[in-house]
Design a protein around this motif. Structure first.
Motif, PDB file in Angstrom:
ATOM      1  N   ASN A  96       0.817  -1.236   0.074  1.00  0.00           N
ATOM      2  CA  ASN A  96      -0.054   0.065  -0.166  1.00  0.00           C
ATOM      3  C   ASN A  96       1.056   1.266  -0.003  1.00  0.00           C
ATOM      4  N   GLN A  97       2.009   1.228   0.748  1.00  0.00           N
ATOM      5  CA  GLN A  97       2.715   2.362   0.806  1.00  0.00           C
ATOM      6  C   GLN A  97       3.553   2.647  -0.644  1.00  0.00           C
ATOM      7  N   VAL A  98       4.006   1.550  -1.185  1.00  0.00           N
ATOM      8  CA  VAL A  98       4.519   1.678  -2.553  1.00  0.00           C
ATOM      9  C   VAL A  98       3.610   2.420  -3.565  1.00  0.00           C
ATOM     10  N   LEU A  99       2.402   1.629  -3.540  1.00  0.00           N
ATOM     11  CA  LEU A  99       1.246   2.107  -4.430  1.00  0.00           C
ATOM     12  C   LEU A  99       0.946   3.561  -4.376  1.00  0.00           C
ATOM     13  N   LYS A 100       0.772   3.929  -3.041  1.00  0.00           N
ATOM     14  CA  LYS A 100       0.391   5.585  -2.643  1.00  0.00           C
ATOM     15  C   LYS A 100       1.495   6.495  -2.874  1.00  0.00           C
ATOM     16  N   SER A 101       2.625   5.988  -2.940  1.00  0.00           N
ATOM     17  CA  SER A 101       3.627   7.026  -2.754  1.00  0.00           C
ATOM     18  C   SER A 101       4.635   6.962  -4.371  1.00  0.00           C
ATOM     19  N   GLN A 102       4.493   5.857  -5.141  1.00  0.00           N
ATOM     20  CA  GLN A 102       5.128   5.756  -6.368  1.00  0.00           C
ATOM     21  C   GLN A 102       4.525   5.487  -7.621  1.00  0.00           C
ATOM     22  N   ILE A 103       3.448   4.599  -7.492  1.00  0.00           N
ATOM     23  CA  ILE A 103       2.703   4.041  -8.541  1.00  0.00           C
ATOM     24  C   ILE A 103       1.473   4.836  -9.003  1.00  0.00           C
ATOM     25  N   LEU A 104       0.392   4.934  -7.865  1.00  0.00           N
ATOM     26  CA  LEU A 104      -0.653   5.550  -8.367  1.00  0.00           C
ATOM     27  C   LEU A 104      -0.562   7.161  -8.635  1.00  0.00           C
ATOM     28  N   PRO A 105       0.176   8.103  -8.110  1.00  0.00           N
ATOM     29  CA  PRO A 105       0.266   9.080  -8.481  1.00  0.00           C
ATOM     30  C   PRO A 105       0.639   9.240 -10.123  1.00  0.00           C
ATOM     31  N   VAL A 106       0.962   8.396 -10.618  1.00  0.00           N
ATOM     32  CA  VAL A 106       1.497   8.524 -12.019  1.00  0.00           C
ATOM     33  C   VAL A 106       0.511   7.514 -13.069  1.00  0.00           C
ATOM     34  N   LEU A 107       0.032   6.424 -12.502  1.00  0.00           N
ATOM     35  CA  LEU A 107      -0.530   5.444 -13.331  1.00  0.00           C
ATOM     36  C   LEU A 107      -2.104   5.062 -12.863  1.00  0.00           C
ATOM     37  N   GLU A 108      -2.570   6.003 -11.837  1.00  0.00           N
ATOM     38  CA  GLU A 108      -3.900   5.528 -11.444  1.00  0.00           C
ATOM     39  C   GLU A 108      -5.045   5.479 -12.285  1.00  0.00           C
ATOM     40  N   SER A 109      -4.879   6.628 -13.178  1.00  0.00           N
ATOM     41  CA  SER A 109      -6.024   6.549 -14.073  1.00  0.00           C
ATOM     42  C   SER A 109      -6.005   5.978 -15.319  1.00  0.00           C
ATOM     43  N   ARG A 110      -4.873   5.397 -15.742  1.00  0.00           N
ATOM     44  CA  ARG A 110      -4.669   4.602 -16.804  1.00  0.00           C
ATOM     45  C   ARG A 110      -5.352   3.317 -16.834  1.00  0.00           C
ATOM     46  N   ARG A 111      -5.963   2.964 -18.029  1.00  0.00           N
ATOM     47  CA  ARG A 111      -6.955   1.883 -18.217  1.00  0.00           C
ATOM     48  C   ARG A 111      -5.763   0.740 -18.477  1.00  0.00           C
ATOM     49  N   VAL A 112      -6.327  -0.512 -17.929  1.00  0.00           N
ATOM     50  CA  VAL A 112      -5.160  -1.480 -17.733  1.00  0.00           C
ATOM     51  C   VAL A 112      -4.977  -1.902 -19.231  1.00  0.00           C
ATOM     52  N   ASN A 113      -5.931  -2.062 -20.427  1.00  0.00           N
ATOM     53  CA  ASN A 113      -5.372  -2.785 -21.664  1.00  0.00           C
ATOM     54  C   ASN A 113      -4.600  -1.569 -22.595  1.00  0.00           C
ATOM     55  N   THR A 114      -4.119  -0.523 -21.922  1.00  0.00           N
ATOM     56  CA  THR A 114      -3.207   0.602 -22.495  1.00  0.00           C
ATOM     57  C   THR A 114      -1.991   0.257 -21.940  1.00  0.00           C
ATOM     58  N   PHE A 115      -1.602  -0.578 -21.382  1.00  0.00           N
ATOM     59  CA  PHE A 115       0.009  -0.934 -20.678  1.00  0.00           C
ATOM     60  C   PHE A 115       0.722  -1.479 -21.831  1.00  0.00           C
ATOM     61  N   THR A 116       2.018  -0.710 -22.134  1.00  0.00           N
ATOM     62  CA  THR A 116       2.595  -1.396 -23.150  1.00  0.00           C
ATOM     63  C   THR A 116       4.017  -1.329 -22.601  1.00  0.00           C
ATOM     64  N   THR A 117       4.923  -1.686 -23.264  1.00  0.00           N
ATOM     65  CA  THR A 117       6.437  -1.617 -23.009  1.00  0.00           C
ATOM     66  C   THR A 117       7.032  -0.172 -22.768  1.00  0.00           C
ATOM     67  N   THR A 118       6.388   0.829 -23.776  1.00  0.00           N
ATOM     68  CA  THR A 118       6.689   2.280 -23.533  1.00  0.00           C
ATOM     69  C   THR A 118       6.232   2.734 -22.337  1.00  0.00           C
ATOM     70  N   VAL A 119       5.011   2.272 -21.889  1.00  0.00           N
ATOM     71  CA  VAL A 119       4.500   3.054 -20.668  1.00  0.00           C
ATOM     72  C   VAL A 119       5.408   2.627 -19.617  1.00  0.00           C
ATOM     73  N   VAL A 120       5.915   1.421 -19.410  1.00  0.00           N
ATOM     74  CA  VAL A 120       6.567   0.922 -18.296  1.00  0.00           C
ATOM     75  C   VAL A 120       7.803   1.648 -18.415  1.00  0.00           C
ATOM     76  N   GLU A 121       8.424   1.770 -19.388  1.00  0.00           N
ATOM     77  CA  GLU A 121       9.739   2.400 -19.496  1.00  0.00           C
ATOM     78  C   GLU A 121       9.547   4.228 -18.937  1.00  0.00           C
ATOM     79  N   ASP A 122       8.424   4.588 -19.425  1.00  0.00           N
ATOM     80  CA  ASP A 122       8.241   6.059 -18.957  1.00  0.00           C
ATOM     81  C   ASP A 122       8.034   6.045 -17.749  1.00  0.00           C
ATOM     82  N   PHE A 123       7.407   5.136 -17.064  1.00  0.00           N
ATOM     83  CA  PHE A 123       7.215   5.157 -15.501  1.00  0.00           C
ATOM     84  C   PHE A 123       8.576   4.850 -14.691  1.00  0.00           C
ATOM     85  N   ILE A 124       9.256   4.191 -15.324  1.00  0.00           N
ATOM     86  CA  ILE A 124      10.767   3.977 -14.817  1.00  0.00           C
ATOM     87  C   ILE A 124      11.388   5.204 -14.910  1.00  0.00           C
TER      88      ILE A 124
END
Length: 330
Positions: A96-124
């Motif tokens: 929960n701490q990792v989701l709230k502090s690192q992941i959800l602020p960037v990817l919370e509103s994105r649809r699941v079927n739109t995740f691609t390699t480029t999206v993951v690279e941009d997140f990193i």
């Protein structure tokens, strides 16, 4: 079924060296494009496999996959965490701490079927731009990977979004393992509770929380100590062991010196009916933070590798004693 084509402007595309691209709709109904096929036959074979996959996918399964793909990442991550029944309360808090502090602020509103390699690279790259530590980056990447691979397994994502992605690499710093002389010095300058914790950790190989849960009922034999639980560092309540099912336990050898230390401490202090040895002033159990600040890990540092004396707050020290280091000395 789909189509194949080339994106180049060559006059004779059937003879130019550029790769073929594909455009089709997958089983979830979303349009996809792929490239990198060197010949027409390779492109046609890929389209044929996609057609057979769609044809042999049941209608209900395809509808469920479309429903998963249309979900936002935030609600899907919450439902995924609920399904992780094997997680301990501490693991749930960490995720929960990792989701709230690192992941959800960037990817919370994105649809699941739109995740691609480029999206993951941009997140990193976004984590790198925020100058986050490598440990936090790796934890966030591992959590994101578990969630998205679960969606890929359930059909919400047609292709693996982590193919070819290089994960953040965290190299933990080396743990300073105290020498035997330093262990004796820590016990000499520490409190009675700290001596019992040190003896259980370096004598029986217990973890921090397992040592805080020291109990006379766990002395099942003169030379055997049974580990059945640990003390949660946040709630300061007994919890099941890591990586074990509820009710699981392990047994470890009990040296005579450790047995004498435990029994001697039990005789010197008042033990309750539950048999627990280590108790705090404001709580029935010690946690990670109270042990690290009371009685002695912080502010008790060896002056040098060969020294057996301890001085509080030795700022010139290169090595700091830690509970984890005591467990490694066996």
């Amino acid at each position: 079924m789909g189509s194949f084509f080339k994106n180049c402007r060559c006059t004779r595309q059937n003879r130019c060296p550029h790769p073929y691209a594909l455009r089709y709709r997958d089983a979830s109904g979303r349009q996809r494009e792929e490239t990198g096929y060197s010949t027409q036959q390779d492109a046609m074979d890929r389209l044929t496999s996609v057609y057979h996959e769609k044809r042999h996918t049941p209608e209900r399964q395809a509808a469920a996959q479309r429903e998963i793909g249309r979900q936002r990442f935030g609600p899907y991550a919450a439902s995924w965490l609920t399904r992780q029944r094997h997680y301990t309360p501490g693991s749930v808090r960490t995720v929960n701490q990792v989701l709230k502090s690192q992941i959800l602020p960037v990817l919370e509103s994105r649809r699941v079927n739109t995740f691609t390699t480029t999206v993951v690279e941009d997140f990193i790259m976004s984590m790198e731009e925020r100058s986050g530590g490598l440990a936090a980056q790796q934890n966030a990447f591992d959590t994101l990977k578990k969630i998205l691979l679960d969606a890929h397994r359930r059909g919400g994502i047609s292709t693996d979004p982590f193919v070819g992605v290089i994960s953040p690499e965290y190299i933990p710093r080396k743990i300073a393992i105290p020498t035997l002389d330093e262990i004796h010095a820590l016990k000499e300058h520490g409190s009675d509770e700290l001596r019992v914790v040190i003896d259980l950790m370096h004598g029986c190989g217990l973890r921090n929380g397992e040592a805080y849960a020291a109990n006379l009922e766990r002395l099942v034999a003169d030379d055997v100590y049974r580990v059945t639980e640990q003390i949660d560092g946040r709630t300061r309540q007994p919890a099941r062991l890591k990586h074990r099912k509820p009710g699981g336990f392990r047994e470890c050898p009990l040296p005579p010196t450790v047995r004498e230390s435990v029994l001697g401490y039990a005789q010197a202090v008042e033990i309750g009916a539950n048999g627990y040895l280590i108790r705090g002033q404001r709580s029935p159990h010690w946690g990670t933070r109270p042990c690290s600040t009371s009685g002695g890990w912080r502010g008790r540092r060896p002056e040098s590798r060969g020294s057996s004396t301890l001085t509080p707050c030795a700022t010139s020290s290169r090595r700091t004693a830690s509970p984890r280091g005591c467990r490694s000395l066996m």
